[in-house]
Design a protein around this motif. Structure first.
Motif, mmCIF file in Angstrom:
data_model
loop_
_atom_site.group_PDB
_atom_site.id
_atom_site.type_symbol
_atom_site.label_atom_id
_atom_site.label_comp_id
_atom_site.label_asym_id
_atom_site.label_seq_id
_atom_site.Cartn_x
_atom_site.Cartn_y
_atom_site.Cartn_z
ATOM 1 N N ASN A 1 -5.027 15.260 -9.945
ATOM 2 C CA ASN A 1 -5.570 13.900 -10.668
ATOM 3 C C ASN A 1 -4.819 12.894 -9.968
ATOM 4 O O ASN A 1 -3.439 13.055 -9.889
ATOM 5 N N GLN A 2 -5.324 11.643 -9.812
ATOM 6 C CA GLN A 2 -4.584 10.762 -9.414
ATOM 7 C C GLN A 2 -4.917 9.360 -9.880
ATOM 8 O O GLN A 2 -6.211 9.142 -9.986
ATOM 9 N N ASN A 3 -4.052 8.327 -10.065
ATOM 10 C CA ASN A 3 -4.363 7.060 -10.652
ATOM 11 C C ASN A 3 -3.466 6.127 -9.792
ATOM 12 O O ASN A 3 -2.544 6.128 -9.702
ATOM 13 N N THR A 4 -4.495 5.082 -9.345
ATOM 14 C CA THR A 4 -3.609 4.073 -8.333
ATOM 15 C C THR A 4 -4.045 2.734 -8.754
ATOM 16 O O THR A 4 -4.959 2.363 -9.371
ATOM 17 N N VAL A 39 -0.850 17.550 -10.089
ATOM 18 C CA VAL A 39 -1.519 18.637 -9.532
ATOM 19 C C VAL A 39 -0.966 19.862 -10.281
ATOM 20 O O VAL A 39 -0.013 19.852 -10.776
ATOM 21 N N ALA A 40 -1.993 20.758 -10.334
ATOM 22 C CA ALA A 40 -1.867 22.039 -10.704
ATOM 23 C C ALA A 40 -1.457 23.238 -9.838
ATOM 24 O O ALA A 40 -2.256 23.084 -8.922
ATOM 25 N N LEU A 41 -0.293 23.723 -10.066
ATOM 26 C CA LEU A 41 0.228 24.835 -8.750
ATOM 27 C C LEU A 41 -0.033 26.001 -9.606
ATOM 28 O O LEU A 41 0.398 26.302 -10.575
ATOM 29 N N GLU A 42 -0.677 26.963 -8.804
ATOM 30 C CA GLU A 42 -0.774 28.411 -9.287
ATOM 31 C C GLU A 42 0.799 29.216 -8.758
ATOM 32 O O GLU A 42 1.135 29.118 -7.407
ATOM 33 N N ALA A 47 -0.077 29.144 -13.983
ATOM 34 C CA ALA A 47 -0.295 27.660 -13.473
ATOM 35 C C ALA A 47 0.891 26.781 -14.127
ATOM 36 O O ALA A 47 1.261 26.927 -15.177
ATOM 37 N N ILE A 48 1.401 25.731 -13.156
ATOM 38 C CA ILE A 48 2.212 24.726 -13.746
ATOM 39 C C ILE A 48 1.638 23.346 -13.292
ATOM 40 O O ILE A 48 0.948 23.287 -12.153
ATOM 41 N N LYS A 49 1.954 22.399 -13.963
ATOM 42 C CA LYS A 49 1.424 21.085 -13.667
ATOM 43 C C LYS A 49 2.844 20.277 -13.220
ATOM 44 O O LYS A 49 3.656 20.343 -13.715
ATOM 45 N N VAL A 50 2.488 19.542 -11.643
ATOM 46 C CA VAL A 50 3.716 18.874 -11.555
ATOM 47 C C VAL A 50 2.992 17.470 -11.572
ATOM 48 O O VAL A 50 2.038 16.841 -10.906
ATOM 49 N N LYS A 51 3.979 16.377 -12.057
ATOM 50 C CA LYS A 51 3.514 15.196 -12.212
ATOM 51 C C LYS A 51 4.472 14.346 -11.207
ATOM 52 O O LYS A 51 5.721 14.462 -11.417
ATOM 53 N N ARG A 52 3.950 13.294 -10.716
ATOM 54 C CA ARG A 52 5.021 12.418 -9.662
ATOM 55 C C ARG A 52 4.625 10.960 -9.774
ATOM 56 O O ARG A 52 3.102 10.830 -10.027
ATOM 57 N N GLN A 53 5.305 10.132 -9.667
ATOM 58 C CA GLN A 53 4.964 8.653 -9.738
ATOM 59 C C GLN A 53 5.530 8.035 -8.512
ATOM 60 O O GLN A 53 7.073 8.392 -8.326
ATOM 61 N N ALA A 54 5.053 7.205 -7.767
ATOM 62 C CA ALA A 54 5.744 6.172 -7.000
ATOM 63 C C ALA A 54 5.244 4.985 -6.766
ATOM 64 O O ALA A 54 3.943 4.688 -7.382
#
Length: 167
Positions: A1-4, A39-42, A47-54
């Protein structure tokens, strides 16, 4: 998922002399971009969710050639946008304000602007050709795009209120 979200500073100049019977313009856009990626990583543990912002300077858009022809309420245009890899990019991050590759995007369009009743509509289409990202040695494919909008301008005091939609 992405929001820009992107905020642009733009400058354009239209020359007085016509080229091929059309108005010739040049311009540039410098964006400030804020991007949120999830992103969801298996993993073997689930599964784990990784969130990043830039956020930061995005890729500079140059418009070295834009031609427009006007016929009554109609305008026809052709332009070349060049996206230069000037934005912040780090191949170890999943969120980057810049893309780190050049894109050449020839586009044609038609628009209708009725100053008497305030109705506007536009349709543009083009193909973006991407070069290789030197940091990842990966080249994204070409992208066809079609952009359209309709708008109704309503007089409000000394200005206008615009209601519309775009896709």
């Amino acid at each position: 998922n992405q929001n820009t979200d992107a905020y642009m500073v733009s400058a354009f100049y239209t020359f007085e002399s016509k080229v091929l019977g059309g108005y010739y313009s040049i311009g540039a856009n410098l964006p400030y971009v804020s991007i949120d990626v999830t992103v969801a990583l298996e993993t073997p543990l689930g599964a784990i969710k990784v969130k990043r912002q830039a956020s930061g300077e995005g890729d500079l858009t140059l418009v070295p050639a834009m031609l427009a022809w006007k016929d009554g309420n109609w305008q026809y245009s052709a332009l070349l946008s060049v996206y230069a890899p000037t934005g912040e990019y780090d191949k170890s991050r999943i969120a980057n304000p810049g893309l780190n590759y050049w894109t050449f995007d020839p586009t044609v369009g038609v628009s209708y602007n009725n100053e008497e009743n305030g109705f506007n509509a536009a349709l543009f289409g083009g193909v973006g050709f991407n070069t290789t990202n030197q940091a990842t040695d990966y080249q994204s494919g070409s992208l066809a795009h079609f952009d359209g909008s309709v708008q109704q301008l309503l007089p409000v005091g000394p200005g206008y209120l615009g209601l519309g939609a775009e896709a």
